[in-house]
Write a protein that holds these residues in place. Structure first.
Motif, short mmCIF file in Angstrom:
data_model
loop_
_atom_site.label_atom_id
_atom_site.label_comp_id
_atom_site.label_asym_id
_atom_site.label_seq_id
_atom_site.Cartn_x
_atom_site.Cartn_y
_atom_site.Cartn_z
N SER A 20 0.84 -1.19 0.00
CA SER A 20 0.00 0.00 0.00
C SER A 20 0.87 1.24 0.00
O SER A 20 2.00 1.23 0.49
CB SER A 20 -0.94 0.01 1.22
OG SER A 20 -1.73 1.17 1.22
N THR A 22 0.59 5.80 0.07
CA THR A 22 -0.27 6.95 0.39
C THR A 22 -0.56 7.75 -0.87
O THR A 22 0.35 8.08 -1.64
CB THR A 22 0.41 7.85 1.44
OG1 THR A 22 0.71 7.07 2.60
CG2 THR A 22 -0.50 9.00 1.82
N HIS A 66 -2.63 1.16 -4.23
CA HIS A 66 -3.60 2.06 -3.61
C HIS A 66 -4.12 1.44 -2.32
O HIS A 66 -4.06 0.21 -2.14
CB HIS A 66 -4.75 2.34 -4.58
CG HIS A 66 -4.40 3.34 -5.64
ND1 HIS A 66 -5.27 4.31 -6.07
CD2 HIS A 66 -3.26 3.53 -6.36
CE1 HIS A 66 -4.70 5.05 -7.00
NE2 HIS A 66 -3.48 4.58 -7.20
N PRO A 67 -4.64 2.26 -1.41
CA PRO A 67 -5.18 1.70 -0.15
C PRO A 67 -6.19 0.59 -0.39
O PRO A 67 -6.25 -0.37 0.37
CB PRO A 67 -5.83 2.92 0.51
CG PRO A 67 -5.05 4.09 -0.01
CD PRO A 67 -4.69 3.73 -1.41
N ARG A 75 -9.48 6.68 -0.94
CA ARG A 75 -8.57 6.65 0.22
C ARG A 75 -9.02 5.61 1.23
O ARG A 75 -10.16 5.13 1.19
CB ARG A 75 -8.52 8.04 0.89
CG ARG A 75 -7.92 9.12 0.00
CD ARG A 75 -7.72 10.41 0.79
NE ARG A 75 -7.19 11.46 -0.08
CZ ARG A 75 -5.91 11.58 -0.41
NH1 ARG A 75 -5.03 10.71 0.08
NH2 ARG A 75 -5.51 12.56 -1.19
#
Length: 278
Positions: A20, A22, A66-67, A75
């Motif tokens: 992951s 940010t 990506h998260p 997000r």
């Protein structure tokens, strides 16, 4: 094998694989809000008006980092709004296509047709920007639908759908011209009860016509002719007036946003003219 090389291989193998990353911070810009949203003539977000914001996500990680890899652009712990869906031609196995991004959809309602807007990452520049614009588009449609459901507009829409659609079209176009002092009047829908008339051929049927009234003699001996009673036309009550529309806070916001769009277009035209002259 060389002990040193084997030691380095072991260190690389033991290193954790990144799962992951940010996402870059969202730009704080009024255009990403309902008060400053930039729309085109079809009441959809004008992606070209956001080009200067796209570099903010230039360092966006690949979707698998990506998260939420299944929902790139969202997000961590961010709620996915209703009416948004993801599409990816490569994941879906479409040959000859490489489009991907987010789609804003709103189903048809009593006063609105189905609406749909696609935000391609190839045009928006990133998954995050595509998601932000799709979410903003859906929020704008929801807000306008709430405006149409307001008590005054709901009455107008049910009594006179044609007039309501005209008002909706003017809202969608964000017209800068204030409405004139005309009113939209509804037509009476309740039929009047007719009187039953007797047929003269029916035996014993009373006459359908009333006997004419005799002239009334006044005190001075003159006869006053019978005059038909004057009836005052009943005016239909106005359903939507210009005061109601102008007082709408949402309409004022749309008009202000349209002025800003025109000012921005004029600036862009001036810059293009200067560049052509140079």
């Amino acid at each position: 094998p060389n002990p040193e090389v084997q030691k380095e291989d072991d260190v690389v193998a033991a290193a954790p694989t990144p799962t992951s990353a940010t996402l870059p911070a969202d730009p704080q810009d009024r255009r990403l809000t309902l008060e400053g949203v930039m729309l085109d003539s079809e009441d959809k977000i004008d992606i070209a008006a956001y080009e200067d914001l796209m570099p903010a996500f230039a360092n966006e990680p690949p979707p698998n980092l990506h998260p939420n890899p299944e929902k790139p652009g969202v997000r961590a712990n961010e709620k996915l709004p209703k009416g948004l869906r993801l599409w990816d031609d490569i994941r879906q196995g479409h040959t000859g296509k490489d489009g991907a991004g987010w789609i804003a959809v709103r189903s048809a309602s009593q006063h609105e047709r189905k609406k749909e807007k696609w935000f391609n990452i190839r045009i928006c520049g990133s998954w995050r920007m595509a998601f932000l614009l799709a979410k903003l588009q859906r929020a704008y449609w929801d807000e306008r639908a709430a405006w149409l459901r307001s008590p005054a507009n709901a009455v107008a829409a049910s009594a006179n759908p044609t007039a309501a659609n005209a008002v909706e079209s003017s809202m969608a176009a964000a017209s800068m011209t204030p409405p004139q002092e005309s009113v939209v009047r509804g037509q009476a829908t309740t039929p009047k009860k007719g009187r039953s008339r007797a047929h003269p051929e029916d035996p014993g049927a009373p006459s359908a016509r009333k006997a004419p009234r005799k002239d009334v003699t006044t005190s001075d001996g003159a006869q006053e002719q019978n005059k038909p009673p004057t009836t005052k036309p009943i005016e239909d009550a106005p359903l939507i007036t210009s005061a109601m529309l102008v007082s709408s806070v949402r309409l004022q916001q749309i008009m202000e946003r349209q002025r800003e769009q025109l000012e921005q277009q004029e600036k862009q035209q001036k810059q293009q003219q200067l560049q052509q002259q140079q």
